[in-house]
Scaffold this motif. Structure first.
Motif, mmCIF file in Angstrom:
data_model
loop_
_atom_site.group_PDB
_atom_site.id
_atom_site.type_symbol
_atom_site.label_atom_id
_atom_site.label_comp_id
_atom_site.label_asym_id
_atom_site.label_seq_id
_atom_site.Cartn_x
_atom_site.Cartn_y
_atom_site.Cartn_z
ATOM 1 N N LYS A 99 18.790 -7.734 -10.393
ATOM 2 C CA LYS A 99 18.053 -6.767 -11.211
ATOM 3 C C LYS A 99 17.494 -5.588 -10.408
ATOM 4 O O LYS A 99 17.597 -4.438 -10.863
ATOM 5 C CB LYS A 99 16.929 -7.462 -11.975
ATOM 6 N N LEU A 126 20.322 -3.136 -9.879
ATOM 7 C CA LEU A 126 20.712 -2.463 -11.116
ATOM 8 C C LEU A 126 19.636 -1.469 -11.552
ATOM 9 O O LEU A 126 19.945 -0.334 -11.941
ATOM 10 C CB LEU A 126 20.964 -3.495 -12.212
ATOM 11 N N ASP A 127 18.376 -1.871 -11.474
ATOM 12 C CA ASP A 127 17.276 -0.966 -11.833
ATOM 13 C C ASP A 127 17.310 0.291 -10.970
ATOM 14 O O ASP A 127 17.194 1.416 -11.475
ATOM 15 C CB ASP A 127 15.924 -1.660 -11.652
ATOM 16 N N ILE A 155 20.231 2.549 -11.901
ATOM 17 C CA ILE A 155 20.013 3.261 -13.161
ATOM 18 C C ILE A 155 19.038 4.420 -12.961
ATOM 19 O O ILE A 155 19.225 5.518 -13.501
ATOM 20 C CB ILE A 155 19.490 2.299 -14.246
ATOM 21 N N CYS A 205 18.781 -2.698 -19.103
ATOM 22 C CA CYS A 205 18.822 -1.496 -18.266
ATOM 23 C C CYS A 205 19.409 -0.305 -19.009
ATOM 24 O O CYS A 205 18.939 0.827 -18.864
ATOM 25 C CB CYS A 205 19.648 -1.769 -17.008
ATOM 26 N N TYR A 252 17.603 2.536 -21.218
ATOM 27 C CA TYR A 252 16.926 3.704 -20.649
ATOM 28 C C TYR A 252 17.863 4.897 -20.470
ATOM 29 O O TYR A 252 17.418 5.987 -20.126
ATOM 30 C CB TYR A 252 16.312 3.340 -19.296
#
Length: 226
Positions: free
Chosen positions: A167, A170-171, A174, A216, A219
């Motif tokens: 995570k 990935l965060d 993004i 994700c 957003y």
């Protein structure tokens, strides 16, 4: 005279078999020597550094392999192994980038498995995958492959744990995607696409991954998320 000097000199001789043997001998010495010559000593650190900054592909390849072996055998901590390879990656020749990324990601998989899937970091920027991504743009292609390998090899620990570990990467990807003017070619979109492909290949393990992706993607602007 530094006791590693004769072996380090042999790594500079353009004979692959001799170079490989010299590297193996250096790391064997690091493994078994007393405190003033082991991997924590100044001479030991210099020997590791010189091996990992060699201009020879044979020396680099064997050095990464031997360093990873020191970690898996419990001679040095995972964090120390990651630090050595990360430092080498930052200053390495372009042709060695993939070798260092593979070594780093091997240690990440080992660390994750050693901690039974319960491995967290103090901030998003200290996550090993994020650190690799931030190091240099040339890592992106190999890192994508290694993330998929991480997912495949750690299914037995549970995809919920795998997704929790991924995570932060990935965060962060993004966030970079939202700030990027060239989002169509960004690492973030490629990462999302690769993880979505994993869901198609492993449908029985897909639900935690899909939840992570959906969380994700909410957003992203609508035209980008398509």
């Amino acid at each position: 005279m530094d006791s590693y000097a004769p072996l380090l000199e042999k790594t500079r001789i353009p004979q692959p078999a001799l170079q490989k043997l010299a590297v193996i001998s250096i790391f064997s010495k690091l493994r078994s020597s007393s405190n003033h010559l082991n991997f924590e000593s100044e001479s030991g650190k210099r020997a590791i550094s010189q091996c990992l900054t060699s201009s020879s592909p044979n020396v680099i390849d064997e050095s990464v392999r031997q360093l990873c072996r020191l970690v898996t055998d419990g001679v040095i901590e995972v964090s120390n192994g990651l630090l050595e390879l990360q430092s080498a990656l930052e200053g390495s020749d372009l042709k060695f980038v993939n070798v260092f990324v593979k070594g780093l990601c091997f240690l990440v998989r080992f660390g994750f498995q050693k901690n039974n899937g319960d491995w967290s970091f103090s901030s998003i920027h200290t996550h090993p995958f994020v650190m690799i991504l931030l190091c240099r743009v040339e890592v992106q292609s190999e890192l994508l492959q290694q993330v998929l390998l991480f997912m495949l090899q750690n299914q037995r620990l549970g995809m919920i744990q795998v997704c929790e570990f991924l995570k932060p990467l990935l965060d962060f990807s993004i966030i970079r995607l939202l700030a990027s003017e060239s989002s169509s070619s960004s690492f973030g979109l490629q990462l999302v696409s690769s993880m979505a492909s994993f869901c198609c290949s492993c449908p029985n393990e897909s639900m935690p991954v899909l939840k992570l992706l959906m969380g994700c993607l909410m957003y992203l602007p609508h035209e980008t998320s398509e």
